[in-house]
Motif scaffolding. Structure first.
Motif, PDB file in Angstrom:
ATOM      1  N   ASP A   1       0.875  -1.297  -0.014  1.00 11.83           N
ATOM      2  CA  ASP A   1      -0.025   0.039  -0.108  1.00 11.83           C
ATOM      3  C   ASP A   1       1.005   1.032  -0.006  1.00 11.83           C
ATOM      4  O   ASP A   1       2.094   1.335   0.687  1.00 11.83           O
TER       5      ASP A   1
ATOM      6  N   ALA B   1       0.447   3.823   1.476  1.00 10.83           N
ATOM      7  CA  ALA B   1       0.654   4.185   2.745  1.00 10.83           C
ATOM      8  C   ALA B   1       1.867   3.650   3.565  1.00 10.83           C
ATOM      9  O   ALA B   1       2.108   4.077   4.968  1.00 10.83           O
ATOM     10  N   ASP B   2       2.373   2.536   3.109  1.00  7.10           N
ATOM     11  CA  ASP B   2       3.315   1.810   3.937  1.00  7.10           C
ATOM     12  C   ASP B   2       4.618   2.573   3.444  1.00  7.10           C
ATOM     13  O   ASP B   2       5.683   1.843   4.015  1.00  7.10           O
TER      14      ASP B   2
ATOM     15  N   GLY C   1       3.645   8.195   1.438  1.00  2.32           N
ATOM     16  CA  GLY C   1       2.222   8.018   1.612  1.00  2.32           C
ATOM     17  C   GLY C   1       1.859   7.754   2.838  1.00  2.32           C
ATOM     18  O   GLY C   1       0.379   8.342   3.224  1.00  2.32           O
ATOM     19  N   TRP C   2       2.575   7.434   3.980  1.00  2.00           N
ATOM     20  CA  TRP C   2       2.099   7.377   5.407  1.00  2.00           C
ATOM     21  C   TRP C   2       1.915   8.780   5.952  1.00  2.00           C
ATOM     22  O   TRP C   2       0.740   8.961   6.461  1.00  2.00           O
TER      23      TRP C   2
ATOM     24  N   GLU D   1      -1.218  10.294   4.759  1.00  2.00           N
ATOM     25  CA  GLU D   1      -2.382   9.399   4.871  1.00  2.00           C
ATOM     26  C   GLU D   1      -3.159   8.819   3.815  1.00  2.00           C
ATOM     27  O   GLU D   1      -4.382   9.053   3.743  1.00  2.00           O
ATOM     28  N   ASP D   2      -2.453   8.371   2.903  1.00  4.07           N
ATOM     29  CA  ASP D   2      -2.988   7.935   1.396  1.00  4.07           C
ATOM     30  C   ASP D   2      -3.568   6.677   1.670  1.00  4.07           C
ATOM     31  O   ASP D   2      -3.041   5.833   2.413  1.00  4.07           O
ATOM     32  N   THR D   3      -4.708   6.561   1.224  1.00  6.68           N
ATOM     33  CA  THR D   3      -5.293   5.112   1.301  1.00  6.68           C
ATOM     34  C   THR D   3      -5.589   4.454   0.007  1.00  6.68           C
ATOM     35  O   THR D   3      -6.248   3.326  -0.176  1.00  6.68           O
TER      36      THR D   3
END
Length: 139
Positions: free
Chosen positions: A87, A89-90, A94-95, A98-100
């Motif tokens: 992901d 977010a990983d 991205g984290w 807060e990208d989902t």
């Protein structure tokens, strides 16, 4: 058809861009134009250009960036590869955002662990794929 220096079979005629490769990417044509210019001016010092690593990006929201083989291409060609998908977010960026929705996918040669392909969907994907492009270029 051209040789690796972008000479055609007709003496004095050179070609680049859409006439010699299937990528149809502006940055590839720019690099080929610089190569042909050099070779025209320095016939004693011809240079060549590899298009083995040809990255591309789509500047939408979220960005899409890709380089090298896709998993489907590797399977179709019978090329063994390790595939890792994470992901977005990983990743640190991205984290932080807060990208989902996005993801990162990397394909590697199982024997020597070199990168065969990388695909990113998410904010600044075109920038984040750059270290993977460098890894592919340098082996």
């Amino acid at each position: 058809m051209t040789d690796s220096a972008h000479r055609t079979s007709v003496p004095g005629v050179w070609a680049f861009g859409d006439a010699v490769n299937h990528f149809q990417l502006k940055h590839m044509a720019n690099a080929e134009a610089r190569l042909v210019r050099h070779n025209l001016l320095h016939a004693e010092d011809l240079r060549t250009l590899s298009n083995r690593v040809a990255p591309h990006a789509v500047f939408i929201s979220p960005q899409i960036a890709s380089v090298g083989l896709t998993e489907q291409e590797a399977r179709r060609r019978g090329i063994a590869c390790l595939v890792s998908v994470r992901d977005y977010a990983d990743t640190a960026y991205g984290w932080a955002l807060e990208d989902t929705a996005g993801f990162v996918k990397v394909l590697a040669d199982p024997a020597d662990r070199t990168v065969l392909g990388a695909h990113i969907i998410g904010p600044q994907a075109a920038t984040l794929v750059q270290p993977l492009i460098r890894a592919m270029t340098l082996g």
